[in-house]
Scaffold this active site. Structure first.
Site, PDB file in Angstrom:
ATOM      1  N   LYS A   1      27.847  -4.754  73.448  1.00 16.20           N
ATOM      2  CA  LYS A   1      27.794  -5.270  72.060  1.00 16.20           C
ATOM      3  C   LYS A   1      28.631  -4.375  71.124  1.00 16.20           C
ATOM      4  CE  LYS A   1      24.698  -8.096  69.291  1.00 16.20           C
ATOM      5  NZ  LYS A   1      25.398  -9.354  69.478  1.00 16.20           N
TER       6      LYS A   1
HETATM    7  C1  PLP Z   1      28.258 -12.320  73.395  1.00 12.01           C
HETATM    8  C2  PLP Z   1      26.795 -12.555  73.258  1.00 12.01           C
HETATM    9  N1  PLP Z   1      26.095 -13.029  74.299  1.00 12.01           N
HETATM   10  C3  PLP Z   1      24.778 -13.260  74.205  1.00 12.01           C
HETATM   11  C4  PLP Z   1      24.089 -13.027  73.041  1.00 12.01           C
HETATM   12  C5  PLP Z   1      22.618 -13.283  72.998  1.00 12.01           C
HETATM   13  O1  PLP Z   1      21.901 -12.089  73.102  1.00 12.01           O
HETATM   14  P1  PLP Z   1      20.476 -11.889  72.435  1.00 12.01           P
HETATM   15  O2  PLP Z   1      19.611 -12.964  72.982  1.00 12.01           O
HETATM   16  O3  PLP Z   1      20.047 -10.552  72.879  1.00 12.01           O
HETATM   17  O4  PLP Z   1      20.659 -12.022  70.978  1.00 12.01           O
HETATM   18  C6  PLP Z   1      24.783 -12.518  71.936  1.00 12.01           C
HETATM   19  C7  PLP Z   1      24.136 -12.157  70.675  1.00 12.01           C
HETATM   20  O5  PLP Z   1      23.384 -12.642  70.043  1.00 12.01           O
HETATM   21  C8  PLP Z   1      26.167 -12.282  72.038  1.00 12.01           C
HETATM   22  O6  PLP Z   1      26.853 -11.803  71.008  1.00 12.01           O
END
Ligand code: PLP
Length: 318
Positions: free
Chosen positions: A167
């Protein structure tokens, strides 16, 4: 020249306060210099956290707060960032900020650990800082409508290039390219493939398919963010819907054969996909498993399902 005061963000009224360098300051003072390393090179990690307002309970509930802050601190390892605070300290600071902003509507909370150094050149210094903002937020996409999506011509960055797991601020250029391409081509959103051609995830959300009563999602080694919602959805699929859940590689054309395709993520929540590359999925609407998961998830995050009360942190009563 006097700087303009932000009265609104694109999501609603501007908040009163934000956190800069670990301190709560007026929102309009939470600014960074043009030379800031992270502004120039994307050298930060961040979290996206949601809070839901429940009118009946007169309370704002933050979803999976601890899991998000733990992931933020874990992700600092990738860039060797020092968040400067423990998980508990960051959580308390975020909670102080949300309380001070006094929103009584659905909110978004974004902590960022970044490099504040005024430094030219991508090499990072040892100076790191914490910033947080908290704004109102509605739907990312209308959840009642199935999305028309395309397979992006942009590939998800590899773990050995810019890890999606981390992230990392700069990594979201990859998502921006995919979303912008999709919008300009007349789609609602995009699915990205890995460098090896298998499905990774949506632009800013994880992906699941339902095929023959089995819920299938790419594994954490598929260049995905290890989504918190993904894990919850997998849990709900087993415990509430009695589905078998399998983590394995998904081919692009398997999407065309799926009974259902859906996205999940904190920002996105749970979103049905009606078509991929103009091929209709299932009946073309939000599928029955997706609908059930949407309903369950919505009740839980709004504080209307006591069985999952431990997902939530109440802002004002706590
Ligand atoms: C690239 C990406 N994949 C998946 C997610 C989903 O992750 P989470 O459920 O932890 O928010 C996110 C963010 O929200 C993201 O930026």
């Amino acid at each position: 020249m006097a700087t303009k005061k932000a009265r609104m963000t694109d999501q609603g009224p501007a908040p009163g306060y934000a956190v800069l360098d670990g301190q709560i300051v007026p929102f309009d003072d939470a600014r960074v210099h043009i030379l800031t390393h992270t502004f120039n090179y994307g050298t930060g990690v961040f979290e996206g956290i949601r809070g839901y307002w429940n009118d009946r309970r007169d309370e704002l509930f933050i979803v999976r707060f601890n899991e998000h802050i733990e992931r933020l601190v874990a992700n600092c390892r990738v860039l060797m960032l020092d968040p400067g605070h423990s998980v508990d300290e960051i959580t308390d600071l975020c909670l102080d900020l949300v309380r001070k902003n006094e929103f009584r509507q659905d909110i978004y909370l974004r902590p960022i650990v970044y490099c504040p150094a005024l430094r030219v050149g991508p090499g990072m210094s040892d100076e790191h800082a914490l910033a947080v903002y908290n704004i109102p937020m509605g739907h990312y996409h209308d959840p009642s409508r199935a999305l028309d999506v395309m397979i992006s011509t942009w590939r998800r960055t590899d773990d050995n290039a810019i890890p999606a797991r981390g992230k990392i601020n700069g990594a979201y250029v990859n998502s921006s390219l995919a979303i912008t391409e999709a919008h300009r081509a007349g789609f609602d959103d995009a699915i990205l493939l890995n460098p090896d051609g298998h499905v990774s995830e949506g632009s800013v959300m994880n992906l699941c398919i339902v095929r023959g009563g089995v819920l299938i999602t790419p594994p954490v080694t598929a260049n995905i963010l290890e989504g918190i919602t993904r894990a919850d959805v997998m849990g709900l699929a087993v415990s509430e819907l009695g589905l078998r859940v399998v983590e394995r590689e998904i081919d692009r054309t398997e999407l065309y054969y799926a009974d259902e395709v859906f996205f999940c993520g904190t920002g996105a929540k749970i979103l049905g996909v009606g078509s991929v590359d103009r091929r209709v999925i299932g009946e073309g609407g939000v599928g029955p498993v997706t609908r059930k998961l949407q309903k369950l998830y919505d009740a839980i995050v709004h504080g209307e399902d006591d069985r999952y009360g431990d997902w939530l942190t109440p802002v004002y009563a706590g």
